[in-house]
Design a protein around this motif. Structure first.
Motif, PDB file in Angstrom:
ATOM      1  N   ALA A 124       0.825  -1.204   0.000  1.00 59.94           N
ATOM      2  CA  ALA A 124       0.000   0.000   0.000  1.00 59.94           C
ATOM      3  C   ALA A 124       0.862   1.257   0.000  1.00 59.94           C
ATOM      4  CB  ALA A 124      -0.932  -0.005   1.205  1.00 59.94           C
ATOM      5  N   ALA A 125       1.878   1.293   0.852  1.00 65.11           N
ATOM      6  CA  ALA A 125       2.702   2.493   0.999  1.00 65.11           C
ATOM      7  C   ALA A 125       3.472   2.813  -0.278  1.00 65.11           C
ATOM      8  CB  ALA A 125       3.660   2.329   2.169  1.00 65.11           C
ATOM      9  N   ARG A 126       3.954   1.801  -0.968  1.00 60.09           N
ATOM     10  CA  ARG A 126       4.669   2.054  -2.228  1.00 60.09           C
ATOM     11  C   ARG A 126       3.770   2.767  -3.229  1.00 60.09           C
ATOM     12  NH1 ARG A 126       7.455  -3.923  -2.729  1.00 60.09           N
ATOM     13  NH2 ARG A 126       9.352  -3.461  -1.525  1.00 60.09           N
ATOM     14  N   ARG A 127       2.515   2.344  -3.309  1.00 61.65           N
ATOM     15  CA  ARG A 127       1.576   2.973  -4.245  1.00 61.65           C
ATOM     16  C   ARG A 127       1.255   4.398  -3.833  1.00 61.65           C
ATOM     17  NH1 ARG A 127       1.302  -2.301  -4.702  1.00 61.65           N
ATOM     18  NH2 ARG A 127       0.463  -3.280  -6.612  1.00 61.65           N
ATOM     19  N   TRP A 128       1.052   4.608  -2.546  1.00 61.33           N
ATOM     20  CA  TRP A 128       0.737   5.953  -2.061  1.00 61.33           C
ATOM     21  C   TRP A 128       1.904   6.912  -2.293  1.00 61.33           C
ATOM     22  CZ3 TRP A 128      -1.467   3.709   3.110  1.00 61.33           C
ATOM     23  CH2 TRP A 128      -2.772   3.244   2.884  1.00 61.33           C
ATOM     24  N   LYS A 129       3.107   6.447  -2.016  1.00 60.05           N
ATOM     25  CA  LYS A 129       4.289   7.298  -2.213  1.00 60.05           C
ATOM     26  C   LYS A 129       4.420   7.674  -3.683  1.00 60.05           C
ATOM     27  CE  LYS A 129       9.332   7.388  -1.565  1.00 60.05           C
ATOM     28  NZ  LYS A 129       9.717   7.464  -2.984  1.00 60.05           N
ATOM     29  N   GLN A 130       4.278   6.703  -4.572  1.00 59.06           N
ATOM     30  CA  GLN A 130       4.415   6.961  -5.998  1.00 59.06           C
ATOM     31  C   GLN A 130       3.339   7.933  -6.492  1.00 59.06           C
ATOM     32  OE1 GLN A 130       4.351   3.437  -8.425  1.00 59.06           O
ATOM     33  NE2 GLN A 130       4.759   4.551 -10.318  1.00 59.06           N
ATOM     34  N   ALA A 131       2.120   7.764  -5.986  1.00 55.67           N
ATOM     35  CA  ALA A 131       1.008   8.620  -6.423  1.00 55.67           C
ATOM     36  C   ALA A 131       0.911   9.913  -5.623  1.00 55.67           C
ATOM     37  CB  ALA A 131      -0.307   7.847  -6.303  1.00 55.67           C
ATOM     38  N   ARG A 132       1.777  10.064  -4.613  1.00 52.61           N
ATOM     39  CA  ARG A 132       1.709  11.208  -3.693  1.00 52.61           C
ATOM     40  C   ARG A 132       0.304  11.314  -3.096  1.00 52.61           C
ATOM     41  NH1 ARG A 132       5.562  16.030  -6.214  1.00 52.61           N
ATOM     42  NH2 ARG A 132       7.365  14.679  -6.590  1.00 52.61           N
ATOM     43  N   HIS A 133      -0.165  10.185  -2.648  1.00 54.35           N
ATOM     44  CA  HIS A 133      -1.520  10.068  -2.121  1.00 54.35           C
ATOM     45  C   HIS A 133      -1.453   9.866  -0.610  1.00 54.35           C
ATOM     46  CE1 HIS A 133      -5.824   9.086  -2.488  1.00 54.35           C
ATOM     47  NE2 HIS A 133      -5.610   8.158  -1.571  1.00 54.35           N
ATOM     48  N   VAL A 134      -2.224  10.612   0.132  1.00 58.37           N
ATOM     49  CA  VAL A 134      -2.274  10.462   1.587  1.00 58.37           C
ATOM     50  C   VAL A 134      -3.022   9.166   1.922  1.00 58.37           C
ATOM     51  CG1 VAL A 134      -3.224  11.416   3.724  1.00 58.37           C
ATOM     52  CG2 VAL A 134      -2.164  12.934   2.042  1.00 58.37           C
ATOM     53  N   GLY A 135      -2.459   8.347   2.793  1.00 57.11           N
ATOM     54  CA  GLY A 135      -3.102   7.093   3.154  1.00 57.11           C
ATOM     55  C   GLY A 135      -2.952   6.776   4.633  1.00 57.11           C
TER      56      GLY A 135
END
Length: 239
Positions: free
Chosen positions: A129-140
């Motif tokens: 999950a964190a890898r995707r959020w970091k790449q998308a600059r998405h708060v999670g």
């Protein structure tokens, strides 16, 4: 702002959602208007839960087959989520197993199974999950379900206690490391809750004796309100 306002329209993944606390976390998120992705090994149970929540008017419930003890299964589940076009907002890292037995006679493979599910599985899901959020600059937000056994011990479930202590420390470490990316990592440490996973233990002589040491002389019950409420809140593991 109440929990319903925070969760409405959010995409929430709940692992271990086929029974117990996971099922109830999924129910609560759905009733608060979240788009819920329910994941576990027992797909038939997930499908029954999704059908029930759909009848209750939940906006969207998606079944995702996932065995957190298998990295390939986790990879496949996240690929399926990616293919849907959704990016998650919340991950409830709930999947876990009990692992009972005296330490001196416990087979090594039983110890390994608890660690694979309760520690490695939590790690792998969080990292995906964190890898995707970091790449998308998405708060999670990641909510790891630990246990009171992460802070104290009792005989007969040593691997479980070890695993939950590891989850507590993992949560603190990841919270510090990922805060810069807008990723929050918290943990909940439930007390003694009567669920399908633990029913056998509470029916034993040792389990009954433990219940008598609880001030209210009873177990907690996994229960979600018929309406969204503010009673379910993550306990910060850091800060």
């Amino acid at each position: 702002m109440d929990l319903g306002a925070k969760l409405a329209g959010k995409r929430v993944l709940v692992t271990g959602a086929s029974s117990g606390l996971g099922e109830n976390f999924a129910r609560l998120a759905a009733r608060c208007g979240a788009k819920v992705m329910i994941a576990a090994r027992r797909k038939a149970r997930l499908e029954a839960l999704a059908e029930e929540l759909g009848r209750l008017g939940s906006p969207q419930v998606t079944v995702v087959e996932m065995d957190v003890a298998s990295e390939a299964s986790i990879d496949g589940a996240f690929a399926e989520i990616d293919a849907s076009g959704d990016i998650l907002d919340v991950v409830v890292n709930n999947a876990g197993i009990a692992g009972e037995g005296a330490a001196l006679t416990l087979p090594t493979q039983d110890f390994d199974a608890v660690m694979a599910t309760n520690v490695r599985g939590v790690w792998l899901v969080a990292v995906q999950a964190a890898r995707r959020w970091k790449q998308a600059r998405h708060v999670g937000s990641i909510i790891n379900i630990a246990s009171i056994q992460g802070e104290r011990v009792m005989p007969g479930i040593t691997p479980y206690s070890i695993s939950k202590a590891a989850v507590v420390h993992m949560t603190k470490s990841l919270a510090v490391e990922w805060a810069r990316y807008g990723i929050r990592v918290n943990a909940i440490e439930p007390g003694y809750i009567g669920t399908e996973m633990t029913d056998g233990m509470w029916e034993s002589e040792q389990g009954r004796a433990m219940i008598q040491r609880i001030p209210m002389r009873r177990l907690g019950k996994p229960k979600s309100s018929t309406a969204c409420c503010c009673s379910w809140r993550p306990m910060p593991a850091h800060g």
